[in-house]
Design an enzyme around this catalytic site. Structure first.
Site, PDB file in Angstrom:
ATOM      1  N   SER A   8       0.645  -1.195   0.157  1.00 48.52           N
ATOM      2  CA  SER A   8       0.005  -0.072   0.041  1.00 48.52           C
ATOM      3  C   SER A   8       0.806   1.286  -0.023  1.00 48.52           C
ATOM      4  CB  SER A   8      -1.029   0.129   1.376  1.00 48.52           C
ATOM      5  OG  SER A   8      -1.405   1.345   1.544  1.00 48.52           O
ATOM      6  N   HIS A  33      -0.855  -1.248  -4.430  1.00 51.12           N
ATOM      7  CA  HIS A  33      -2.445  -1.152  -3.728  1.00 51.12           C
ATOM      8  C   HIS A  33      -2.403   0.730  -3.465  1.00 51.12           C
ATOM      9  CE1 HIS A  33      -6.150  -1.901  -1.239  1.00 51.12           C
ATOM     10  NE2 HIS A  33      -5.818  -0.964  -0.604  1.00 51.12           N
ATOM     11  N   ASP A  35      -4.854   3.718  -1.942  1.00 54.01           N
ATOM     12  CA  ASP A  35      -5.741   3.978  -1.084  1.00 54.01           C
ATOM     13  C   ASP A  35      -6.484   5.283  -1.425  1.00 54.01           C
ATOM     14  OD1 ASP A  35      -6.069   1.603   0.639  1.00 54.01           O
ATOM     15  OD2 ASP A  35      -3.868   2.087   1.021  1.00 54.01           O
ATOM     16  N   MET A  37      -8.988   8.117  -0.505  1.00 57.29           N
ATOM     17  CA  MET A  37      -9.649   8.695   0.691  1.00 57.29           C
ATOM     18  C   MET A  37     -10.396   9.884   0.360  1.00 57.29           C
ATOM     19  SD  MET A  37      -7.543   7.498   3.689  1.00 57.29           S
ATOM     20  CE  MET A  37      -6.613   5.762   3.587  1.00 57.29           C
ATOM     21  N   HIS A  66      -8.245   1.108  -4.494  1.00 60.36           N
ATOM     22  CA  HIS A  66      -9.090   1.059  -3.213  1.00 60.36           C
ATOM     23  C   HIS A  66      -9.755   2.150  -2.881  1.00 60.36           C
ATOM     24  CE1 HIS A  66      -9.658  -0.116   1.547  1.00 60.36           C
ATOM     25  NE2 HIS A  66     -10.733   0.282   0.721  1.00 60.36           N
ATOM     26  N   MET A  68     -12.312   4.429  -0.995  1.00 59.64           N
ATOM     27  CA  MET A  68     -12.910   4.947   0.316  1.00 59.64           C
ATOM     28  C   MET A  68     -13.498   6.278  -0.069  1.00 59.64           C
ATOM     29  SD  MET A  68      -9.953   3.513   2.586  1.00 59.64           S
ATOM     30  CE  MET A  68      -8.692   3.351   1.253  1.00 59.64           C
ATOM     31  N   MET A 137     -11.447  -5.701   4.845  1.00 64.48           N
ATOM     32  CA  MET A 137     -10.944  -4.706   5.901  1.00 64.48           C
ATOM     33  C   MET A 137     -10.569  -5.365   7.154  1.00 64.48           C
ATOM     34  SD  MET A 137     -10.132  -2.244   3.879  1.00 64.48           S
ATOM     35  CE  MET A 137      -9.207  -1.554   5.292  1.00 64.48           C
ATOM     36  N   GLY A 142      -9.262   4.020   6.723  1.00 62.11           N
ATOM     37  CA  GLY A 142      -8.652   5.636   6.935  1.00 62.11           C
ATOM     38  C   GLY A 142      -7.242   5.578   7.144  1.00 62.11           C
ATOM     39  N   PHE A 143      -6.762   4.676   7.868  1.00 65.44           N
ATOM     40  CA  PHE A 143      -5.238   5.181   8.072  1.00 65.44           C
ATOM     41  C   PHE A 143      -4.451   3.970   8.071  1.00 65.44           C
ATOM     42  CE2 PHE A 143      -8.019   7.769  10.534  1.00 65.44           C
ATOM     43  CZ  PHE A 143      -7.722   8.994  10.375  1.00 65.44           C
ATOM     44  N   GLY A 145      -0.910   1.513   9.411  1.00 63.79           N
ATOM     45  CA  GLY A 145      -0.415   1.635  10.772  1.00 63.79           C
ATOM     46  C   GLY A 145      -1.324   1.195  11.992  1.00 63.79           C
ATOM     47  N   ASP A 175      -6.758  -6.442   4.002  1.00 60.16           N
ATOM     48  CA  ASP A 175      -6.137  -5.155   3.981  1.00 60.16           C
ATOM     49  C   ASP A 175      -6.188  -4.637   5.388  1.00 60.16           C
ATOM     50  OD1 ASP A 175      -5.171  -2.588   3.501  1.00 60.16           O
ATOM     51  OD2 ASP A 175      -6.872  -2.059   2.178  1.00 60.16           O
ATOM     52  N   GLY A 176      -4.900  -4.312   5.900  1.00 63.36           N
ATOM     53  CA  GLY A 176      -5.048  -3.551   7.019  1.00 63.36           C
ATOM     54  C   GLY A 176      -4.222  -4.279   8.414  1.00 63.36           C
ATOM     55  N   GLY A 177      -3.083  -4.056   8.947  1.00 65.11           N
ATOM     56  CA  GLY A 177      -2.417  -4.196   9.815  1.00 65.11           C
ATOM     57  C   GLY A 177      -1.772  -5.765   9.656  1.00 65.11           C
ATOM     58  N   GLY A 197       0.990  -2.013   4.276  1.00 68.31           N
ATOM     59  CA  GLY A 197       1.721  -0.750   4.012  1.00 68.31           C
ATOM     60  C   GLY A 197       2.741  -0.551   4.922  1.00 68.31           C
ATOM     61  N   SER A 198       2.488  -0.303   6.353  1.00 72.08           N
ATOM     62  CA  SER A 198       3.700   0.073   7.021  1.00 72.08           C
ATOM     63  C   SER A 198       4.598  -1.179   7.355  1.00 72.08           C
ATOM     64  CB  SER A 198       3.080   0.531   8.507  1.00 72.08           C
ATOM     65  OG  SER A 198       2.068  -0.271   8.880  1.00 72.08           O
TER      66      SER A 198
END
Ligand code: DX5
Ligand code: ZN
Length: 215
Positions: A8, A33, A35, A37, A66, A68, A137, A142-143, A145, A175-177, A197-198
């Protein structure tokens, strides 16, 4: 199918986006990816169509966009023109999801449905056969990390069961974490594509991290 990894770019260095993309071009990353927003559907604003277009000029892999945003149906052709190969819309934003997915496919892209953490897999029952992929998700969008929500694993398993029961080839993206600790259980629950991402961009060696995530 081998697990795909989609870094991401939300966690990339926006002052040096070009060099981050060159790095990804040389890595084992499969998709990029992106994002998008709007500050309305999610409490954050990222980047928009001109940035996607600029990325597509040097990206050597498919752009996985993606959305949002509210009213995603208004921007389908714009994202196609900007270089998107996969376009995913939130089920929570679409009044006419069937029409929206058909428009995405008609524009020549793969169509994805995204589910927020609170949205049940059962809501896909009458629409999943129209999607190329479902994006679960595993954080609230939205964020970057944020912490992976453990209940996501159960949702991936239920989704996998639904896909097998209906004899479909829908891909599951998560997606996420996502990091090296939870990636093995996310994949064994049924994920085909990992967005990260992070964990990639904060790693000392992002190319090596992508390699490990793919394993
Ligand atoms: C969150 C985005 C994610 C995010 C993932 O709204 O959809 O794609 O960038 O970032 P990490 O991997 O840091 O959770
Ligand atoms: Zn995303």
């Amino acid at each position: 199918m081998k697990t795909l990894v989609a870094p991401s770019l939300l966690s990339a260095n926006f002052l040096n986006l070009g060099s981050d993309i060159e790095m990804l071009n040389k890595s084992e990353a499969d998709w990029y990816h992106l994002d998008i927003m709007d500050g309305t559907f999610v409490p954050n604003i990222s980047f928009g169509i001109p940035v996607v277009k600029a990325i597509s000029k040097i990206a050597q892999k498919p752009l996985d966009v993606h959305l949002m945003i509210v009213h995603p149906d208004r921007y389908i052709d714009a994202f196609k023109d900007a270089g998107a190969s996969i376009l995913s819309v939130h089920i929570e934003t679409c009044q006419h999801l069937h029409r929206c997915l058909q428009s995405i496919k008609k524009a020549g892209m793969k169509a994805g449905i995204v589910l927020n953490p609170h949205t049940a897999i059962s809501s896909l029952e009458d629409i999943i056969s129209d999607a190329d992929l479902v994006l679960i998700m595993s954080v609230n969008p939205g964020f970057g990390g944020q912490q992976f929500i453990p209940h996501s694993l159960q949702k991936i398993e239920i989704l996998k069961e639904m896909i097998l029961r209906k004899n479909l080839s829908t891909l599951i993206e998560v997606d996420g974490g996502i990091d090296l600790n939870n990636a093995p259980s996310v994949v064994s629950a049924g994920a085909d594509i990992l967005v990260a991402g992070s964990s990639i961009f904060k790693a000392e060696n992002p190319v090596e991290m992508i390699h490990f995530l793919k394993k």
